[in-house]
Enzyme design. Sequence first.
Site, mmCIF file in Angstrom:
data_model
loop_
_atom_site.group_PDB
_atom_site.id
_atom_site.type_symbol
_atom_site.label_atom_id
_atom_site.label_comp_id
_atom_site.label_asym_id
_atom_site.label_seq_id
_atom_site.Cartn_x
_atom_site.Cartn_y
_atom_site.Cartn_z
ATOM 1 N N GLU A 51 0.787 -1.216 -0.116
ATOM 2 C CA GLU A 51 -0.620 -0.429 -0.251
ATOM 3 C C GLU A 51 0.624 1.054 0.045
ATOM 4 O OE1 GLU A 51 -4.262 -0.263 1.651
ATOM 5 O OE2 GLU A 51 -2.843 -0.974 3.839
ATOM 6 N N HIS A 55 -0.756 5.147 7.641
ATOM 7 C CA HIS A 55 -2.209 4.818 8.120
ATOM 8 C C HIS A 55 -1.986 3.639 8.608
ATOM 9 C CE1 HIS A 55 -4.863 2.055 5.633
ATOM 10 N NE2 HIS A 55 -3.670 0.846 5.930
ATOM 11 N N HIS A 105 -5.119 0.998 11.125
ATOM 12 C CA HIS A 105 -6.450 0.358 11.401
ATOM 13 C C HIS A 105 -6.513 0.936 12.793
ATOM 14 C CE1 HIS A 105 -3.867 -2.760 8.668
ATOM 15 N NE2 HIS A 105 -4.889 -1.880 7.821
ATOM 16 N N HIS A 124 -11.541 -1.052 6.637
ATOM 17 C CA HIS A 124 -10.594 -0.423 6.493
ATOM 18 C C HIS A 124 -9.588 -0.317 7.780
ATOM 19 C CE1 HIS A 124 -5.626 -0.217 3.771
ATOM 20 N NE2 HIS A 124 -6.689 -0.516 4.759
#
Lengths: 251, 251, 251, 251
Positions: free
Chosen positions: B90, B109, B111, B179
Amino acid sequence: MDGENEESGIAMTTPSGSMTIDDLVDANHILYAQRVVDGYGHVSARHDVNPGRFWLSRSLAPALVTADDIMEFDLDGNAVEGLGRRPYVERFIHSEIYRRRPDVQAVVHSHSPAVIPFGVTRVPMRPIFHMAAFLGGNVPVFEIRDIAGATDMLISSASLGAAFALFLNDKPVALMRGHGSVAVGNSIPQAVFRAVYLEVNARLQAEAMRIGAVNFLTPGEALLAAAANDQHVSRPWELWKRELGKKTKLD
Amino acid sequence: MDGENEESGIAMTTPSGSMTIDDLVDANHILYAQRVVDGYGHVSARHDVNPGRFWLSRSLAPALVTADDIMEFDLDGNAVEGLGRRPYVERFIHSEIYRRRPDVQAVVHSHSPAVIPFGVTRVPMRPIFHMAAFLGGNVPVFEIRDIAGATDMLISSASLGAAFALFLNDKPVALMRGHGSVAVGNSIPQAVFRAVYLEVNARLQAEAMRIGAVNFLTPGEALLAAAANDQHVSRPWELWKRELGKKTKLD
Amino acid sequence: MDGENEESGIAMTTPSGSMTIDDLVDANHILYAQRVVDGYGHVSARHDVNPGRFWLSRSLAPALVTADDIMEFDLDGNAVEGLGRRPYVERFIHSEIYRRRPDVQAVVHSHSPAVIPFGVTRVPMRPIFHMAAFLGGNVPVFEIRDIAGATDMLISSASLGAAFALFLNDKPVALMRGHGSVAVGNSIPQAVFRAVYLEVNARLQAEAMRIGAVNFLTPGEALLAAAANDQHVSRPWELWKRELGKKTKLD
Amino acid sequence: MDGENEESGIAMTTPSGSMTIDDLVDANHILYAQRVVDGYGHVSARHDVNPGRFWLSRSLAPALVTADDIMEFDLDGNAVEGLGRRPYVERFIHSEIYRRRPDVQAVVHSHSPAVIPFGVTRVPMRPIFHMAAFLGGNVPVFEIRDIAGATDMLISSASLGAAFALFLNDKPVALMRGHGSVAVGNSIPQAVFRAVYLEVNARLQAEAMRIGAVNFLTPGEALLAAAANDQHVSRPWELWKRELGKKTKLD
């Protein structure tokens, strides 16, 4: 029923490299560090040379398990060269799954806390984010009362184990009403990954349902995301192993 | 798609002082210590000399990242002198944000758990207290299904990355349905601060909504409080760095 | 009322092996490590030679208790050779239970957090999974207001202790409205096990009730599962003791 | 406004024993260990010789505070021999409370997480168990918007501090909408105790309200229980101090 096979000595243990046993010991400690198991719960691995056998600790808190505590069992749940060690009462969860599921190489049984509520209510668990995509769709809940009436809730015999394995069918996970859950995998890291993210999904789904209607992964998204995740199972596994040396290992 | 650029060697890495890389390594460990990332998630920093490049670890759990794991990428997401190391699938989240947003120097980034529910329900996240004033008003939620139909949920290509960067627009944060989320900043400490307090705000907002109707910061209050907080971003950063030496660093 | 018996010296302490006292010190530390007690709460054990006496620390945070802090009391709550040490105000919880319940060898009193809400609402706590099967059916809630009107909420006299012991009757656990709970056992490990899983059950039941109607253990299941669990009380106890040496012991 | 008094040097610091300063440093670390403060929040103590002065750290995360960071302020919030150190923007919370409340010897300001939701909804916090009896009845919520319109939410001037102190009146605690809370005490341990159990009460009350209608302490019970608890404030304080040496101290 504990200890009934202690001295059975039905056969010789199968020689094998120790790598799987080392991983199994790590899996015990990792599941405790991740709060999937507490003093109870257990994890097993299929024998890496003899698929008709599997490894599981003697009856012991997972965090305390060492290589010396790992026993070898056959698919009837009988200890092989048990040396008088007491096995887990619920070893039949493992033996019967290994019997029915040649794809399964590792089995985790736990009472991880966020999962319990989904076993005692009628709201199905479903994958709320990509990390739990392996759940696919609704997670099945095993009702021991339907099989055996009033029990002590434990899978304490081969016949109960067989009923559970039949119910699990080809799924990666099944819940057990008023008891806990089982996660299986094609490797120790995959089974551990699934047990960990099953718990995470339960926590997040419960939270999300309190906020509003939940937009779950579609079956198609779940299929694709599960396949993608399977490429990266080693990433948390390496982390979890590294952490054991720092703060979790008790032996 | 992992590893597709491993041997590209499209250019030489740009010489630079190591301070940003040291901070980036710390940011990886801090985000883990703050439970914003687990085995997954990643944080990058724009190259401090060459704005057309950025730094991001090879595919690895953030807690395990060392300076040797940091790779240099161009804004197409291609590794520069990759030395055969496997990049994150990613990385295009990062490359496309750096391309569109010259103000952004760092991207997280994750979760992080409390944020996930706000990505899968229709209740917008809003700033509940001054520490999350940077959120401004409603936090946007990126729906990958609208862009690409059924996917594995990952931003695994430059085109998906570009779609996400376009959606993020000039915001500090965007959620990703099913996500996780992305937080950006004009420095590594600011991006980390935002990722941490995004998670805190999600937790507190969910809790408050269960108690009653919530009196959120007004847009005017959010603007003023965000500006005030920006004067004090170094305070938790210094704390978090000090803690790394004591209990979080795994390498 | 603290300290009223400090110099009473009503009798000589009864000689005894130290094993029970060592276990009692461990129980103090374990209950803190398991977050059942914080700075407050206490655990006692009946004297292992003289059933008319029991052991309980002087007034001290459980995590700090050492063997030297353990005092001997008679069943009126009077200190035996108190040596000027200040006893807990609420020692009468213990003395009056030991007086009425010859089966009880250990008593835990705590304010463990998840239990408090069930003491101040009208929803009864019930066993949600097999680990809490010892609860049987509805857990009773003691209302001190019915006995003594407006008080400081504490069981600070023999008469209040007797009222509580009468209310507890033959149960393993009772809650105290606006205060906490008491768990008893036929051994120190069993009382600690019950205090820990009482808290776990409260957390899981609260969570499950928010998801939907709960399918609790039936009385028959609870009876069978409680008997099965009693065979395995030593498993977490061994774990908890091992952990003390690693991270919990403060002395 | 930070730093405006850095070089004011309005007067000489007042000589004093260091015991209060040592306790204040411990209070900073304890509040972090108890998760009442994170990188932000602050705690002060009135000067033990000169009641017209108080001690408060320079602008720093509480966990990092050492005796050298403690500054002396007058009741206008001016630093005495500031030595160029940057003070907290919100020191006026402290100065104005010390001015109005001769009974107050210590002040804690925090953003402790469970308290925030009660500041932004219309449900009053009330004592759910005896440990939080000091709350008495409904806890007041300060609305800065009513005083000053759109602000950065901070008590960043003497006039805002005075408005807050007026609002606090003779209470032990007040919440601040969209910001946090303040707890005061007649000693450092009492103020810390109140800040800790304010947070605990918020968590338990929120949980209990989700289960059903809550039977709170009556005003009479609260009065009696608060008086009883005041006899035992040193018990957790001793525990918390002992723990600092083991795992919390970062300096």
